[in-house]
Scaffold this active site. Structure first.
Site, PDB file in Angstrom:
ATOM      1  N   SER A  72       1.018  11.187  -4.835  1.00 21.52           N
ATOM      2  CA  SER A  72       0.072  10.955  -3.730  1.00 21.52           C
ATOM      3  C   SER A  72      -0.928  12.093  -3.570  1.00 21.52           C
ATOM      4  CB  SER A  72       0.846  10.781  -2.417  1.00 21.52           C
ATOM      5  OG  SER A  72       1.752   9.716  -2.535  1.00 21.52           O
ATOM      6  N   GLY A 128      22.317 -19.632  -1.569  1.00 25.71           N
ATOM      7  CA  GLY A 128      22.798 -19.204  -2.882  1.00 25.71           C
ATOM      8  C   GLY A 128      21.849 -19.606  -4.001  1.00 25.71           C
ATOM      9  N   GLU A 136      -1.185   2.612  -6.762  1.00 27.12           N
ATOM     10  CA  GLU A 136      -2.555   2.563  -6.221  1.00 27.12           C
ATOM     11  C   GLU A 136      -2.569   3.031  -4.769  1.00 27.12           C
ATOM     12  OE1 GLU A 136      -5.545   0.602  -7.604  1.00 27.12           O
ATOM     13  OE2 GLU A 136      -4.604  -0.290  -9.363  1.00 27.12           O
TER      14      GLU A 136
HETATM   15  C1  LIG Z   1       5.506   1.076 -12.350  1.00 26.99           C
HETATM   16  C2  LIG Z   1       4.534   2.155 -12.009  1.00 26.99           C
HETATM   17  C3  LIG Z   1       3.278   2.138 -12.571  1.00 26.99           C
HETATM   18  C4  LIG Z   1       2.377   3.161 -12.314  1.00 26.99           C
HETATM   19  N1  LIG Z   1       1.175   3.200 -12.971  1.00 26.99           N
HETATM   20  C5  LIG Z   1       0.399   4.298 -12.872  1.00 26.99           C
HETATM   21  C6  LIG Z   1      -0.759   4.465 -13.700  1.00 26.99           C
HETATM   22  O1  LIG Z   1      -1.085   3.620 -14.534  1.00 26.99           O
HETATM   23  N2  LIG Z   1      -1.494   5.594 -13.553  1.00 26.99           N
HETATM   24  C7  LIG Z   1      -1.172   6.552 -12.639  1.00 26.99           C
HETATM   25  O2  LIG Z   1      -1.882   7.554 -12.562  1.00 26.99           O
HETATM   26  N3  LIG Z   1      -0.095   6.429 -11.832  1.00 26.99           N
HETATM   27  C8  LIG Z   1       0.701   5.333 -11.936  1.00 26.99           C
HETATM   28  N4  LIG Z   1       1.822   5.211 -11.151  1.00 26.99           N
HETATM   29  C9  LIG Z   1       2.134   6.251 -10.188  1.00 26.99           C
HETATM   30  C10 LIG Z   1       1.904   5.816  -8.754  1.00 26.99           C
HETATM   31  O3  LIG Z   1       0.546   5.673  -8.510  1.00 26.99           O
HETATM   32  C11 LIG Z   1       2.581   6.833  -7.829  1.00 26.99           C
HETATM   33  O4  LIG Z   1       3.970   6.639  -7.979  1.00 26.99           O
HETATM   34  C12 LIG Z   1       2.137   6.679  -6.393  1.00 26.99           C
HETATM   35  O5  LIG Z   1       0.827   7.129  -6.234  1.00 26.99           O
HETATM   36  C13 LIG Z   1       3.053   7.433  -5.401  1.00 26.99           C
HETATM   37  O6  LIG Z   1       3.199   8.745  -5.763  1.00 26.99           O
HETATM   38  P1  LIG Z   1       4.659   9.396  -5.903  1.00 26.99           P
HETATM   39  O7  LIG Z   1       5.447   8.538  -6.807  1.00 26.99           O
HETATM   40  O8  LIG Z   1       4.443  10.804  -6.311  1.00 26.99           O
HETATM   41  O9  LIG Z   1       5.276   9.309  -4.502  1.00 26.99           O
HETATM   42  P2  LIG Z   1       5.327  10.490  -3.391  1.00 26.99           P
HETATM   43  O10 LIG Z   1       3.942  10.826  -2.981  1.00 26.99           O
HETATM   44  O11 LIG Z   1       6.180  11.596  -3.858  1.00 26.99           O
HETATM   45  O12 LIG Z   1       6.042   9.712  -2.220  1.00 26.99           O
HETATM   46  C14 LIG Z   1       7.459   9.782  -1.967  1.00 26.99           C
HETATM   47  C15 LIG Z   1       7.694   9.413  -0.501  1.00 26.99           C
HETATM   48  O13 LIG Z   1       7.075  10.402   0.313  1.00 26.99           O
HETATM   49  C16 LIG Z   1       6.248   9.787   1.276  1.00 26.99           C
HETATM   50  N5  LIG Z   1       5.046  10.615   1.484  1.00 26.99           N
HETATM   51  C17 LIG Z   1       4.304  11.249   0.562  1.00 26.99           C
HETATM   52  N6  LIG Z   1       3.265  11.862   1.139  1.00 26.99           N
HETATM   53  C18 LIG Z   1       3.350  11.615   2.458  1.00 26.99           C
HETATM   54  C19 LIG Z   1       2.551  11.944   3.582  1.00 26.99           C
HETATM   55  N7  LIG Z   1       1.437  12.653   3.481  1.00 26.99           N
HETATM   56  N8  LIG Z   1       2.935  11.485   4.786  1.00 26.99           N
HETATM   57  C20 LIG Z   1       4.054  10.741   4.921  1.00 26.99           C
HETATM   58  N9  LIG Z   1       4.838  10.387   3.896  1.00 26.99           N
HETATM   59  C21 LIG Z   1       4.492  10.819   2.675  1.00 26.99           C
HETATM   60  C22 LIG Z   1       5.856   8.440   0.673  1.00 26.99           C
HETATM   61  O14 LIG Z   1       5.578   7.503   1.713  1.00 26.99           O
HETATM   62  C23 LIG Z   1       7.103   8.067  -0.104  1.00 26.99           C
HETATM   63  O15 LIG Z   1       7.990   7.390   0.728  1.00 26.99           O
HETATM   64  C24 LIG Z   1       2.722   4.180 -11.396  1.00 26.99           C
HETATM   65  C25 LIG Z   1       3.983   4.163 -10.789  1.00 26.99           C
HETATM   66  C26 LIG Z   1       4.893   3.196 -11.113  1.00 26.99           C
HETATM   67  C27 LIG Z   1       6.273   3.271 -10.530  1.00 26.99           C
END
Ligand SMILES: Cc1cc2nc3c(=O)[nH]c(=O)nc-3n(C[C@H](O)[C@H](O)[C@H](O)COP(=O)(O)OP(=O)(O)OC[C@H]3O[C@@H](n4cnc5c(N)ncnc54)[C@H](O)[C@@H]3O)c2cc1C
Length: 635
Positions: free
Chosen positions: A130, A390, A413
């Site tokens: 994020s 079921g 996204e």
């Molecule tokens: C199947 C899949 C396909 C993907 N495809 C791509 C791709 O093609 N290209 C690419 O670049 N990325 C891709 N991603 C990555 C995806 O975009 C990220 O997983 C997403 O942006 C969330 O980031 P994170 O996983 O680091 O979650 P985190 O940001 O670590 O979030 C973890 C938790 O913390 C919470 N959190 C985080 N920040 C805050 C905040 N400020 N306030 C409150 N709560 C917060 C969130 O709500 C969540 O519950 C993909 C992911 C998956 C699983």
């Protein structure tokens, strides 16, 4: 009704017909396929679409409405295909077209469109998803050779989850910190923050990884196994200076960096160009909700359990409990249908006018609606499965795959919780602007009235229980607006109070649940407006009646379930009871037209596939199901 819902109906019929001719692309049980088989299936689906002459890149770049419509259509065909299409065209293609300049567009458009150049969107890293501003991959300009040198400084900066990377991608848009020599000649390096670069990953002819590029497969996932997500490491990968996608910032030979924007505005503009992906996810998620409801409502209308001692069994949809689960969901699905259409219209208008206000509005609405829709659909899928008992758990009836594949829509996204905060931030900005007398765009116009809307309600109105009043659009609209205005006003006050003591970051965190409630309330206000407009434009009296009943149910359920209305005495106890009674009446009224209302989504049987939810199975619900299990139905 179906003609009223679909203004691109011919595209729908064409695409569905295309897949009817390729039954091998519509497997009955997705879970039975390995990830390799699922990936193969996705490739075949993509080629099927391209070979039929569709040009998704052209749609995404010019004929936007068709692109988003296609995303909705494909959602009930295969969600991995929907997402792979999104990776190739809105993420990879969209980043080149929207973050690059004319020469990038000219060079890459055709090859991306025809899938000669499959590509990735490499933003997320192992340690940061994020928080994009904290990404650590580096692109350092080597002035001597006029090239960027791309490096992954440590394991935390490994690009992670990158769609299209593990197997297919030839190139990618890689997000990295742009570093150039400081202009003072001191030998220091200036870090200009995260920018986007085109980086070749595999040899165009041999498909071998290029020197310095290491890619691994992210392996089996909870769902979407048709997507080849990968992790990437870069070791001194060299690309030409021109590979910087330079719409918002340029670097001259020698390393002079310039941008018409401040760093934070440039960053916002870069991320703002990715709005299209969110609109696509929203439409696909609405498509899934329509599919799930079609299965659950049709099944509920024919599945019988229990009955009065002296009579026959009744359909499970005749139970109030079932109605109160599914009818508000049907109403919400219609609300989302009209609202995503509004979002698409706004998006098209934004692309046409490039109006700055509209850009901000669409950014915020797409963030909020993506979060609301995908969160809603994820919960709805579980409820729909449960409503089918079921048999809803049989893989062939699709809820399992839909649930697993759709779940991540809530995270990628933009994580939903993070996106909703952007909506709250926008609302607070608009709230402040109204005091400065600055113009305010149409979507937020109602906030102008916050002072009137937050006034304690007229006691006569808060006790009024007459059905005509409760179904009056003026009452419904005003109630939802009141809630947003109230939450906004109190959020602003609380933030101001806590900021003095804690500073803005901690104050924001302290108010977070309040801010999320505010964003959802705003989205629901917008949804009601869009729904009522959809009702007003409908000329067929029968359809209009059903739509109005659903719009009323949508709004009344929000009023009934949100304690804020009671706490503020906006709704007195007897009014609350009258609303509850009316919800029950509307649910049973809608039950009688529920099947035609899901039929209006016009998802043909060969696309829906779930044997318990087929239109053709309504007279004999079990025969297709038995056949899918290998039993011939008995005569
Ligand atoms: C199947 C899949 C396909 C993907 N495809 C791509 C791709 O093609 N290209 C690419 O670049 N990325 C891709 N991603 C990555 C995806 O975009 C990220 O997983 C997403 O942006 C969330 O980031 P994170 O996983 O680091 O979650 P985190 O940001 O670590 O979030 C973890 C938790 O913390 C919470 N959190 C985080 N920040 C805050 C905040 N400020 N306030 C409150 N709560 C917060 C969130 O709500 C969540 O519950 C993909 C992911 C998956 C699983």
């Amino acid at each position: 009704m179906e003609h009223y819902l679909d203004d691109l109906r011919s595209l729908k019929l064409e695409v569905y017909e295309l897949f009817r001719q390729h039954p091998d692309l519509l497997p009955p049980v997705l879970e039975a396929l390995t990830k390799e088989q699922q990936r193969d299936l996705v490739r075949k689906c993509m080629h099927c679409i391209l070979d039929a002459g569709y040009s998704p890149m052209f749609f995404f770049n010019t004929d936007f409405k068709k692109y988003f419509y296609l995303a909705e259509l494909l959602s009930m065909i295969d969600l991995s295909t929907t997402v792979k299409l999104g990776v190739q065209y809105s993420l990879w293609g969209g980043s080149v077209m929207n973050l690059g300049t004319e020469r990038h567009r000219k060079q890459y458009f055709e090859d991306i469109d025809k899938l000669r150049l499959p590509g990735c969107f490499a933003m997320t890293e192992l340690r940061h998803g994020s928080n994009v501003a904290a990404l650590q991959t580096e692109a350092v300009l080597d002035v001597a050779t006029d090239e960027w040198v791309i490096n992954t400084p440590d394991d935390g900066a490994l690009k992670w989850w990158i769609g299209n990377a593990a197997e297919d991608g030839k190139m990618g848009t890689v997000f990295a910190r742009l570093k150039v020599p400081a202009p003072d000649g001191s030998g220091a390096v200036d870090d200009h923050g995260v920018h986007a670069f085109i980086v070749p990953l595999r040899d165009m002819a041999s498909h071998e990884l290029l020197p310095g590029v290491d890619i691994r497969d992210c392996g089996y996932k909870v769902g979407l196994n048709g997507i080849d997500n990968g992790m990437l490491r870069f070791t001194n990968v060299r690309v030409a200076r021109e590979n910087l996608l330079d719409r918002f910032a340029t670097v001259e030979r020698g390393g002079k960096y310039s941008s018409p924007f401040t760093a934070s505005k440039r960053f916002a503009a870069t991320l703002g160009e990715l709005t299209g992906g969110r609109v696509g996810l929203t439409t696909a998620s609405v498509g899934v909700l329509k599919g799930a409801l079609t299965i659950a409502v049709r099944y509920g209308a024919q599945r019988q359990q229990f009955g009065p001692p002296d009579g026959s069994e009744i359909a499970v949809l005749d139970y109030q409990s079932q109605q109160q689960k599914l009818m508000p969901m049907l109403a919400t699905c219609y609300a989302l249908h009209f609202t995503k259409n509004f979002l698409i219209e706004q998006y098209v208008e934004m692309k046409r006018t490039k109006d700055e206000e509209l850009v901000a509005d669409v950014h915020s609405l797409s963030a909020g609606l993506k979060a609301y829709t995908t969160g809603y659909t994820a919960s709805a899928l579980s409820i729909c499965r449960e409503c089918c008992g079921g048999h809803g758990y049989a893989a062939v009836n699709r809820f399992g795959a839909l649930r697993s594949d759709h779940d991540i829509f809530q995270t990628f996204e933009g994580d939903n919780t993070v996106l909703l905060q952007q909506v709250a931030a926008m609302l607070l900005k608009r709230y402040k602007e109204q005091f400065s007398g600055a113009p305010i765009s149409a979507t937020y116009n109602y906030l102008r009235q916050w002072a009137a809307d937050t006034l304690p309600p007229n006691p006569l109105v808060s006790h009024e229980t007459d059905m005509r009043h409760l179904r009056d659009p003026a009452f419904l609209v005003r109630s939802l607006r009141y809630r947003t205005a109230r939450l906004l006003h109190t959020a602003a006050l609380r933030l101001r109070k806590h900021t003095r003591r804690l500073g803005s970051f901690h104050a924001w965190n302290k108010c977070l649940p309040h801010l999320l409630a505010l964003s959802r309330a705003h989205i629901e206000s917008v949804m009601l407006d869009c729904f009522l407009e959809g009702v007003n434009k409908c000329v067929d009296a029968e359809c209009r009646k059903a739509l109005k009943a659903m719009a009323d149910l949508f709004a009344l359920q929000r009023i009934q379930s949100d304690i804020i209305f009671r706490n503020d005495d906006y709704v007195a106890p007897e009014k609350q009871k009258a609303i509850q009674r009316l919800i029950e009446i509307l649910c049973s009224e809608l039950r009688s037209v529920a099947v035609p209302l899901v039929d209006a989504f016009s998802i043909p049987d060969h696309i829906l596939r779930a044997p318990i939810g087929l239109a053709s199975g309504q007279s004999d619900p079990y025969s297709a199901y038995l056949q899918s299990m290998g039993y011939a139905a008995s005569a």
